[in-house]
Design an enzyme around this catalytic site. Structure first.
Site, short mmCIF file in Angstrom:
data_model
loop_
_atom_site.label_atom_id
_atom_site.label_comp_id
_atom_site.label_asym_id
_atom_site.label_seq_id
_atom_site.Cartn_x
_atom_site.Cartn_y
_atom_site.Cartn_z
N GLU A 215 10.29 3.91 7.18
CA GLU A 215 9.62 2.71 7.50
C GLU A 215 9.54 2.61 8.37
OE1 GLU A 215 7.73 2.34 5.53
OE2 GLU A 215 7.64 3.73 3.34
N HIS B 91 2.06 6.89 8.33
CA HIS B 91 2.93 7.30 7.84
C HIS B 91 2.52 8.90 7.74
CE1 HIS B 91 6.21 4.75 6.20
NE2 HIS B 91 5.54 4.34 5.21
N HIS C 71 -0.29 1.22 9.27
CA HIS C 71 1.05 1.40 8.68
C HIS C 71 0.77 3.03 7.77
CE1 HIS C 71 5.13 0.75 7.53
NE2 HIS C 71 4.57 1.44 6.30
N GLU C 72 -0.09 2.84 6.99
CA GLU C 72 0.07 3.82 6.05
C GLU C 72 -0.82 5.13 7.02
OE1 GLU C 72 1.57 3.05 3.31
OE2 GLU C 72 1.20 1.49 3.45
N ALA D 70 1.33 -0.92 -0.16
CA ALA D 70 0.02 -0.07 0.23
C ALA D 70 0.32 1.06 0.41
CB ALA D 70 -0.63 0.18 1.62
N MET D 71 0.21 2.24 -0.13
CA MET D 71 0.65 3.33 0.15
C MET D 71 0.36 4.90 0.02
SD MET D 71 4.09 5.31 -1.11
CE MET D 71 3.62 6.64 -0.89
N GLU D 72 1.22 5.09 1.42
CA GLU D 72 1.05 6.71 1.98
C GLU D 72 0.27 7.95 1.69
OE1 GLU D 72 3.84 5.54 1.94
OE2 GLU D 72 5.71 6.40 2.97
N ASN D 73 0.31 7.75 0.39
CA ASN D 73 -0.51 9.38 -0.48
C ASN D 73 -1.00 9.96 0.66
OD1 ASN D 73 0.85 8.00 -2.42
ND2 ASN D 73 -1.40 7.41 -2.56
N1 TRP Z 1 6.04 3.65 1.35
C1 TRP Z 1 5.05 2.35 0.98
C2 TRP Z 1 5.17 2.09 2.14
O1 TRP Z 1 5.50 1.60 3.22
C3 TRP Z 1 5.82 1.44 0.78
C4 TRP Z 1 5.33 1.16 -0.93
C5 TRP Z 1 4.15 1.17 -2.02
C6 TRP Z 1 6.31 1.74 -2.56
N2 TRP Z 1 4.71 1.60 -3.84
C7 TRP Z 1 5.83 1.59 -3.50
C8 TRP Z 1 7.56 1.43 -2.42
C9 TRP Z 1 6.05 1.57 -4.54
C10 TRP Z 1 8.44 1.86 -3.97
C11 TRP Z 1 7.60 1.23 -5.14
O2 TRP Z 1 4.10 1.94 2.81
ZN ZN Z 2 5.83 1.89 4.25
#
Ligand code: TRP
Ligand code: ZN
Length: 896
Positions: free
Chosen positions: A324, A305, A301-302, A266-269
């Site tokens: 992280e 962040h 986690h997200e 997942a990604m914390e945008n």
């Molecule tokens: N920052 C994300 C997390 O740890 C990690 C992540 C999501 C990521 N998508 C990615 C890292 C693509 C590199 C490429 O929660």
């Molecule tokens: Zn993370």
């Protein structure tokens, strides 16, 4: 794909940018074939940077249509991945207007703007924003973003970006628009947009300060009934961060969007987290207890962040663990607090340590070994590693141990007071924790403590005790050492917090009085080891005690406790620390496997002392089922391999399987009892109590099936088969399926067919179907059947190389999680690996590089594996067209 061989980026080369970008206005005309991006950047010269520098923007796979500076055309040139403006306006501030296009449909790398099941999604960390438009795509450049999205209304009814929705409406030709504004300056890697046909679950919450927030979880139509747990996890995360760290939600609206093609978890945008569906969608019928727990921890986690990563971000990517490591520490603590009881907390801790040892320890001993704060990289995507994440979390945990719970909270408060809104370094974090705790073992030894950030490799901690009956003294001598790592021949001693206690042989926790102390206080201490060797003298000890060391796994090291079976059994029965009880049980099993490894025969019959100890744990009414399941599961094949100077994966598999077989036979009556006594009859809840019962009952079922198949008894396989058909939820259905497959039951094929049927096209359930087959235990007689099945599955209509989850479930599981099937004497596993890595590299280099790492530990393999592995690596390395991602992995593996 960049053709030129990449050179390394070095941490010591960091320089602040020559220009800042203060605000960004982006307008997207979204279209899968060709999206047009208009970007207006407010640029300021950095007065601290050397004057006269060119403005160098990143850009990758873009077509530039226009570039204006302060409304005038400006000359520019393209370099590999860069747009260079040699003579920007000679002013302190100017605007740059750029128009470019990109092709989301062709973006199979899933970095930048891409399509997935008819929608448009972005992934910008680490360097994906440059695949959307030209920019200073580095985390220390933080800007305020305003975003306008325009797209076809029927195909993309939902248009999302970071922050707050400021306006939306209709346009001509069936198109519509939405304008978003994010008031918080952020680096480009936290930008996100989504344009898709989605529905959402919403919940309004009120924070402690009385502020109202809107939480939303967006999914595809039809998946709404699988979002309850994600929403509950999000609500719990918001409450937890406020309660434990005083960190509130800073946005009116917080969105989670699920997407089925995603490179990571997942990604914390900012305000718009984008998630792999695997970490959002769950119903009892489709997700296991493990999946539910995974969702809770990743949602946490997200969300966490938002403060540790977004409000305070990284100065450069070498500092990745700043966000992280700290955020993993926070999500681990969150999950422990959610688990509740002390023993449920211990179960979570054991699980985390198991993961660390299974993945991070081998990484730290192999060619990709790197410090928590790396010094160089070729491709940053390769450094989203277990070292940066999980070892990084252990480093934070050690700081928390050294300054105590309140001290750590004070340190976090100071960190935010000093650095909110900034892009900072790991040093800044450690300094804040230390400064908030003057006089603490962390503050006193800060420079030395920071070796944890700088040195790769897992340190060894050796403990030896000696007891003197006449002086009634117990002397504990601790020694630390570390092997060389790539580029680091010599290591400095670390600061190691060693949480410990002493147990009498009849199980009492002894009061601890160190030499020089007036009186004993407490039965648990944190010894802080700073020297290569130190002795600690405990007074008033009548009889030789059993030391319980490194409780709760208080430092990420390999412990050689020097304890023999008798002492280990004492710890297993009596230790007050649940982690060390588990550890003693694992050590007992490991000792038996390691003793048999050098031979060629079967595993000798397990001794009664060991079997009785296992039975005692299984039958102990005071212990939690979840904990029992962990104790009764022998160490994994990968962990056993890490203890060997030369690894024979086939032999390890054979011995471990024989151990399981013996445990199944010798504890038969106990497994019967465990199965009967741990059936859950209430409605499904994914909580620690219920999932613990299911874990133990399902281990019992696995053992009963294993034993029955060996004896030709059809009853238990029949029951397992019935479970696959009748189970009301996925945890039990999946466990029964695995029991039949790994128990080599003839009913496994039918069970698989049934499972595929009930999956009914659900992607995440199909992933389990593929993974169960790729992870299947090789039979001991005439093994080598798994690869054939995996190859056949590559041609299955449900398989796709392009979907990362599916790819991981088949190819990843086989190459990385099934050593005995992968490491074949005929090298066919390695040939398969090389073919897939090369094939995948042309589609998605990030994922190809992850698969490539299956070969990391080839050097410790016995022959004939070793030579065959080198050959396969050489073939991949010799390929004319390789991404930087895969090249970095294979060339490091082959380096001497
Ligand atoms: N920052 C994300 C997390 O740890 C990690 C992540 C999501 C990521 N998508 C990615 C890292 C693509 C590199 C490429 O929660
Ligand atoms: Zn993370």
């Amino acid at each position: 794909m960049r053709e030129a061989a990449a050179s390394a980026i070095r941490r010591e080369d960091y320089a602040a940018p020559a220009f800042w970008i203060r605000t960004v206005e982006l307008t997207f005309d979204l279209d899968p074939a060709k999206t047009i991006v208009a970007s207006k950047l407010a640029i300021e010269r950095n007065p601290q940077a050397a004057p006269g520098q060119a403005l160098v923007l990143h850009g990758e796979d873009l077509t530039l249509l226009r570039c204006l500076a302060d409304g005038e055309s400006v000359s520019f040139r393209h370099e590999e991945g860069l747009l260079v403006i040699d003579h920007p306006p000679e002013k302190d501030a100017f605007t740059l207007e750029i128009r470019n296009t990109c092709a989301p449909e062709k973006n199979t790398q899933l970095s930048g703007l891409y399509t997935s099941t008819g929608g448009l999604f972005t992934q910008c960390e680490a360097e994906g924003f440059r695949r959307i438009t030209y920019f200073l795509d580095r985390p220390d450049v933080m800007a305020v973003f305003s975003v306008t999205l325009r797209a076809d209304k029927a195909k993309y009814p939902v248009l999302l970006s970071n922050g707050n929705l400021v306006e939306q409406g209709s346009l001509d030709n069936g198109r519509h628009f939405a304008k978003w504004h994010d008031p918080f300056p952020k680096p480009s890697y936290l930008f996100a947009l989504v344009a898709a046909d989605l529905v959402c679950r919403e919940q309004k919450i009120v924070s402690r300060s009385g502020k109202e927030h809107l939480l939303q979880v967006y999914v595809r139509r039809g998946d709404l009934d699988k979002t309850e747990h994600a929403m509950a996890s999000l609500i719990a995360s918001v409450a937890w961060d406020e309660a434990r760290f005083g960190l509130p939600l800073d946005l009116d609206r917080f969105m989670i969007v699920a997407v089925s093609d995603f490179n990571m978890g997942a990604m914390e945008n900012k305000g718009l987290n984008v998630f792999n569906t695997k970490y959002v969608l769950a119903s009892p019928a489709t997700a296991t207890d493990g999946d539910f727990a995974g969702i809770e921890s990743v949602v946490g986690h997200e969300y966490f962040h938002n403060w540790t990563g977004n409000r305070i971000t990284c100065r450069d990517w070498f500092q990745l663990s700043l966000k992280e490591g700290l955020t993993v520490y926070r999500d681990q603590e969150f999950s422990m607090d959610m688990a509740g009881s002390p023993s449920a907390r211990a179960v979570k801790r054991i699980d985390d340590v198991r993961g660390l040892r299974a993945v991070q320890f081998p990484e730290d001993a192999g060619p990709m070994a790197h410090p928590v704060r790396p010094d160089r990289y070729q491709e940053i995507n390769n450094f989203y590693t277990a070292t940066v994440y999980e070892k990084g979390a252990e480093v934070v945990r050690m700081m928390a141990t050294l300054v105590g719970r309140e001290g750590f909270r004070r340190g976090m408060d100071l960190y935010f007071e000093r650095h909110d809104g900034q892009a900072v370094t790991c040093d800044d974090f450690a300094q804040a924790i230390a400064d908030a705790n003057p006089g603490s073992a962390l503050a006193v030894n800060l420079a030395q403590f920071k070796h944890w950030y700088a040195q790769a490799g897992t340190p060894r901690l050796t403990a030896r005790g000696s007891h003197d009956v006449t002086t009634r003294r117990f002397t504990l001598t601790l020694t630390q050492s570390a092997l060389p790592s790539p580029g680091q021949p010599d290591k400095q001693p670390c600061v190691m917090p060693v949480v410990m206690g002493l147990i009498s042989t009849d199980g009492r926790a002894l009061p601890l009085r160190l030499a020089g102390e007036e009186a004993a206080h407490g039965t648990e201490r944190t010894l802080v080891l700073t020297q290569p060797e130190e002795s600690f003298v405990f007074e008033d000890i009548d009889d030789a005690p059993v030391p319980s060391l490194l409780r709760g796994f208080s430092a990420p090291v390999v412990l050689d406790s020097g304890l023999y079976d008798g002492a280990l059994i004492t710890l297993l029965r009596h230790d007050h620390d649940a982690f060390n009880r588990w550890e003693a049980g694992q050590r007992l099993a490991l000792n038996r496997l390691l003793a048999a490894l050098p031979g060629t025969g079967e595993l000798p019959a397990l001794d009664d002392a060991y079997i009785d100890a296992m039975r005692a744990v299984l039958r102990d009414p005071a212990l939690d089922p979840a904990f029992k399941e962990l104790v009764l599961t022998p160490p994994g094949e990968g962990y056993v391999a890490e203890q060997c100077a030369e690894v024979d994966p086939q032999r390890i598999h054979r011995l471990r399987e024989e151990m399981r077989q013996q445990l199944a036979a010798r504890l038969h009556a106990d497994w019967l009892w465990a199965w009967e006594a741990h059936q859950v009859r209430e409605g499904y809840r994914p909580d620690a109590v219920q999932s613990g019962k299911r874990a133990l009952a399902n281990l019992a079922l696995t053992m009963l099936v294993l034993d029955a198949v060996a004896k030709g008894d059809p009853v238990w396989p029949g029951r397992a088969y019935q479970r696959v058909k009748d189970a009301g939820q996925m945890t039990d259905r999946h466990a029964a399926l695995k029991a039949l497959i790994d128990g080599h039951s003839p009913l496994a094929q039918g069970a698989l067919a049934h499972f595929h049927g009930v999956a009914a096209g659900d992607d995440l359930v199909l992933d389990k179907w593929f993974a169960a087959q790729a992870q299947a235990a090789e039979p001991l007689d005439g093994g080598g059947v798994v690869l054939g099945r995996v190859k056949a599955l590559l041609k299955h209509p449900d398989f796709s190389m392009k979907n990362p989850n599916r790819l991981r479930s088949l190819v990843g599981s086989f190459c990385r999680e099934n050593p005995a099937a992968f490491h074949r004497a005929d090298a066919a596993g390695y040939v398969f690996w090389a073919d897939r890595v090369l094939e995948l590299d042309a589609i998605n280099p990030q994922i190809a590089a992850r698969i490539a790492r299956a070969m990391d530990r080839w050097r410790v393999l016995a022959e004939p594996y070793r030579s065959a592995a080198r050959e396969a690596l050489a073939r991949v390395a010799g390929s004319a067209k390789l991404s930087d991602d895969v090249r970095e992995i294979v060339s490091k593996a082959l380096e001497d």
